[in-house]
Write an enzyme that holds these catalytic residues in place. Structure first.
Site, PDB file in Angstrom:
ATOM      1  N   TYR A 195       6.329  -2.206  -1.554  1.00  0.00           N
ATOM      2  CA  TYR A 195       5.361  -2.804  -0.980  1.00  0.00           C
ATOM      3  C   TYR A 195       4.848  -4.195  -1.380  1.00  0.00           C
ATOM      4  O   TYR A 195       4.702  -5.306  -0.504  1.00  0.00           O
ATOM      5  CB  TYR A 195       3.998  -1.890  -1.052  1.00  0.00           C
ATOM      6  N   SER A 220      -1.247  -9.568   0.817  1.00  0.00           N
ATOM      7  CA  SER A 220      -2.054  -8.723  -0.334  1.00  0.00           C
ATOM      8  C   SER A 220      -1.955  -9.243  -1.658  1.00  0.00           C
ATOM      9  O   SER A 220      -0.982 -10.382  -1.860  1.00  0.00           O
ATOM     10  CB  SER A 220      -1.223  -7.425  -0.324  1.00  0.00           C
TER      11      SER A 220
END
Length: 253
Positions: A148, A135
């Protein structure tokens, strides 16, 4: 038997990878899809032109890896493509999130990805490719999305190092680092923080298409969109303290 293995294939980018891989890789004998939701995988199987083998199970449990390894041995499979797309996120301050969610992100995003990669490598030969879904959150500390982002930083760093380790074997590794993608991800993660971020949402089909093309060209990193590419450049230039402050302001936490 030549196969592709795709985790997280029941929804989102994992499902889209399965759809596009079935069109791009013409010489595959089967696509092996891994996820918990059996009914979603059955629906996917009906839509693909390439034969699909389903492995329904929890990547947090050992039995799923044992099933896959047993099948790899029995079928004398050669993995041409591994896509690790399973993962999830949860937004909010670390102190306010449930510990099961915090540790669950690390378990799925990091540990499961590592176990699946390690399991599949012995069945890969020269010319094979590994696609790891990270990501753009990996590029900087993310207050309000801390665990995350940290888990995706692991994926990004692991992928870059693994690429160098496997170079002598002719196996390439591509880390996929999109910004926010319009998938079911936010149904679980929570609303996208900050103002105007909805405009940054990318279409999953476009992100996956670029990721597969970058993997074909054996690029180390695939970043979709000019905004995320600028973020990556900025993360290389600015100190972590400034990046963390900027992300805190951007995320409005």
């Amino acid at each position: 038997m030549k196969i592709a293995v795709i985790t997280g294939a029941s929804s989102g980018m994992g499902r889209e990878f399965a759809v596009q891989v079935s069109k791009l890789y013409r010489n595959l004998d089967e696509i092996w899809v891994v996820a918990r939701r059996t009914e979603r995988l059955e629906e996917l199987k009906k839509k693909l032109t390439v034969p699909v083998r389903i492995f329904d199970g929890d990547l947090g449990r050992d039995y799923i890896y044992e099933r896959i390894e047993k099948s790899l041995d029995q079928k004398q499979a050669k993995i041409r493509l591994l896509v690790n797309a399973a993962g999830y996120g949860k937004m909010g301050f670390t102190e306010k999130l449930d510990s099961l969610d915090l540790c669950g992100m690390i378990q799925l995003n990091c540990i499961a990805l590592t176990k699946m990669t390690h399991l599949c490598l012995p069945y890969m030969e020269r010319g094979a490719r590994v696609v790891q879904v990270a990501s753009a959150a990996a590029f900087a500390p993310q207050p309000g999305f801390a665990v995350y982002a940290a888990s995706k930083s692991y994926v990004y760093s692991f992928s870059r190092a693994l690429r160098m380790e496997l170079k002598k074997h002719g196996i390439s590794v591509t880390a996929v680092c999109p910004g926010p993608v319009d998938t079911e991800f936010f149904d679980r993660a929570g609303s996208l923080p900050g103002k105007g971020k909805e405009g940054l949402l990318a279409e999953e089909a476009s992100v996956v298409r670029l990721a597969l093309l970058d993997a074909v060209w054996r690029k180390p990193v695939s970043v979709y969109g000019s905004t995320m590419k600028l973020c990556r450049i900025g993360a290389k230039i600015l100190p972590d303290g400034i990046l963390a402050w900027a992300m805190k302001k951007l995320n409005q936490v």
